[in-house]
Write an enzyme that holds these catalytic residues in place. Sequence first.
Site, PDB file in Angstrom:
ATOM      1  N   ARG A  51       0.823  -1.212   0.000  1.00  9.14           N
ATOM      2  CA  ARG A  51       0.000   0.000   0.000  1.00  9.14           C
ATOM      3  C   ARG A  51       0.853   1.257   0.000  1.00  9.14           C
ATOM      4  NH1 ARG A  51      -3.471  -1.523   5.185  1.00  9.14           N
ATOM      5  NH2 ARG A  51      -1.345  -2.143   5.763  1.00  9.14           N
ATOM      6  N   LYS A 111      -3.093 -18.975   4.694  1.00 12.08           N
ATOM      7  CA  LYS A 111      -4.116 -19.436   5.611  1.00 12.08           C
ATOM      8  C   LYS A 111      -4.365 -18.387   6.694  1.00 12.08           C
ATOM      9  CE  LYS A 111      -0.630 -21.728   6.417  1.00 12.08           C
ATOM     10  NZ  LYS A 111       0.202 -20.508   6.540  1.00 12.08           N
TER      11      LYS A 111
END
Length: 344
Positions: A51, A111
């Site tokens: 970002r 995960k």
Amino acid sequence: MPDATTPPQPSGPAGSARPVRWGILGTGLIAGLQTSDLVDHGFSVQAVGSRAADTAREFADRFGVATAHSSYEALAADPDVDVVYVSSPHPFHYEHAMLALDAGKHVLVEKPFAMTARQARHVTEAAASKGLVALEAMWTRYLPHMVRIRELIGSGALGEVRTLLADHTQNLPKDPAHRLNDPALGGGALLDLGIYPVSFAFDVLGVPERIHASASMTATGVDRQTAMIFDYARGQQAVLHCALDTAGPNRAAVLGTGGRIEIDPVWYTPTGFSRYDDAGALVERFEEPVTGRGMQYQAWEMERLIAAGATGNDILPPEETVGIMAALDTVRERIGLRYDADGE
């Protein structure tokens, strides 16, 4: 599966002679561990997205990655990227996996694969409809000791498997503002730690018939520790535990009528195991060296699937990833753990 000492050459997409080109979405700890194993084992890491431009550039410089993107959108749109490794915080896995899939990229998703089974199903169905791979990054499944354990169970070496025992307990940051303790960021022991023993139970015993769970909660409203029992149709049980504020043995065992396997600590990382017969005598000691952290095995499998034009495998098929998320949904319901994604 490739072994640890003779890594295969990276393979390109079906019909292509060039290597698969990886893009890394996120620049956190796990992204660094995966990228290190990719670089050290000859994979082509083309780009990283963050970002912030400076964070992306620092990560790219650290690992020798050619392109640093200052947004996830730019990474997904990069024509020189074939597969995106999604390693953002798990409340964003769904959004970022869909971003990459919509841009025509395969995805290896950390995960937990998503926050709910509904999200997981949407991602796997979207990938299948586009002819793309959406693989859960449960790296443990692909490690040499787990490959051997599946071989032994499949051969009947343990007789009828009756019980699986596994724990994942760590002493992690106590700061209430830390991601692990923040329900808005999917905090708690279950999704970060408990997913390992839950996935192992699915690997060995399949989908449980009944799920029992109990938890102790933190002051911030996430699970501090969770105990689970999975019951199966033929009477087998998986007894599982996770905790984020106490360091435990991190051992696992598979018990059968003809013997048992005891996996060394830390059972979900590259390690060894001992197999005993039904009289308690040692009949096999398994140890195999693994370079790096061992995350290259799931990347090799990802590239194999891409080269084969497949959208799933037998080791961790998409429907099992969805089933694991459904089991985690059920555990959360049992212990009263709710996240923003539940109201989607």
